[in-house]
Enzyme design. Structure first.
Site, PDB file in Angstrom:
ATOM      1  CD  GLU A  80      -3.012  -0.999   0.274  1.00 14.75           C
ATOM      2  OE1 GLU A  80      -3.120   0.064  -0.371  1.00 14.75           O
ATOM      3  OE2 GLU A  80      -3.766  -1.975   0.119  1.00 14.75           O
ATOM      4  NE  ARG A  90     -18.083  -2.317   2.423  1.00 12.61           N
ATOM      5  CZ  ARG A  90     -18.008  -3.643   2.567  1.00 12.61           C
ATOM      6  NH1 ARG A  90     -19.071  -4.351   2.803  1.00 12.61           N
ATOM      7  NH2 ARG A  90     -16.830  -4.259   2.442  1.00 12.61           N
ATOM      8  CB  CYS A 143      -6.066  -2.885   6.727  1.00 13.90           C
ATOM      9  SG  CYS A 143      -6.311  -4.650   7.002  1.00 13.90           S
TER      10      CYS A 143
HETATM   11  N1  PCA Z   1      -8.350  -6.823   6.479  1.00 14.33           N
HETATM   12  C1  PCA Z   1      -9.211  -5.733   6.931  1.00 14.33           C
HETATM   13  C2  PCA Z   1      -9.016  -5.684   8.426  1.00 14.33           C
HETATM   14  C3  PCA Z   1      -8.293  -6.911   8.804  1.00 14.33           C
HETATM   15  C4  PCA Z   1      -7.853  -7.517   7.536  1.00 14.33           C
HETATM   16  O1  PCA Z   1      -7.141  -8.507   7.428  1.00 14.33           O
HETATM   17  C5  PCA Z   1      -8.933  -4.432   6.201  1.00 14.33           C
HETATM   18  O2  PCA Z   1      -8.508  -4.472   5.051  1.00 14.33           O
HETATM   19  O3  PCA Z   1      -9.157  -3.369   6.777  1.00 14.33           O
END
Ligand code: PCA
Length: 211
Positions: A80, A90, A143
């Site tokens: 990212e 959501r 995340c």
């Molecule tokens: N994915 C979620 C939260 C925990 C995870 O593994 C996210 O993309 O926010």
């Protein structure tokens, strides 16, 4: 000795497993150094995950921080690029908390760019035949909150900090969801750690998205 902090997440949204937690456990089981690797599996709660991450940073003073999570529906391993100061859920987190239009950090900047060499990581993964692209949104759920909180805490320091979203591990997710074998996800995190430790700077390469 340099220290790497690598985190994954618990399952959420009613799922039985989270590939990020499984992959982090896999990396920990295989790690042979020479750097010190600290791993942790974070709760999928806005408050709990950011607090736990802050405690890990405080206790271990890592040189590299890579948090990871599941992005169900993605087919590639996606470092990212940016975290935004926005919690807009959501679905409820695992504590039933569902913030809306809230900041991750009161008064914090609108966004932080990650400080991992994301293009170098993505290129190294692609070189090894692992599908990867740089992502420009980590969402607005837990995340993104963890990535933002980690970047806020390490801002202005030489610590390399960022987040990697991954697809489902094969056999763990919905039958129609794209996936990669768990062993490939483990390999991918090992590559990301090595590149983050060794790359002097990110590679200069064409990228971005035209939406
Ligand atoms: N994915 C979620 C939260 C925990 C995870 O593994 C996210 O993309 O926010």
């Amino acid at each position: 000795m340099r220290t790497v902090l690598l985190t994954g997440f618990d399952p959420f949204a009613g799922d039985a497993v989270n590939p990020s937690g499984e992959a982090v456990r896999g990396v920990a089981a295989r790690w042979a150094g020479p750097e010190r690797l600290v791993t942790d599996i974070l709760p999928v709660t806005f408050d709990g995950a950011t607090a736990r991450l802050a405690a890990l940073l405080q206790e271990h003073r890592p040189d590299v921080v890579i948090a990871t999570g599941l992005a169900g529906g993605r087919a590639a391993v996606t470092p990212e690029r940016v975290a935004v100061n926005l919690a807009d859920a959501r679905i409820p987190d695992n504590a039933g908390h569902r913030p809306q239009d809230a900041p991750v950090v009161d008064g914090g900047p609108v966004a932080y760019f990650g400080t991992l060499p994301v293009k170098a990581i993505s290129a190294a993964l692609t070189d090894r035949g692992i599908p990867s692209t740089v992502s420009h949104t980590a969402g607005t759920f837990v995340c993104n909150a963890v990535m933002y909180a980690a970047l806020h805490a390490t801002d202005g320091t030489p610590v390399r900090t960022g987040f990697i979203h991954m697809p489902w591990a094969a056999g763990h997710g919905p039958a129609d969801a794209p996936s990669l074998p768990l062993g490939v996800l483990i390999d991918a995190l090992e590559v990301a750690i090595r590149v983050s430790l060794d790359a002097e700077r990110d590679v200069s390469a064409a990228g971005g998205e035209v939406s």
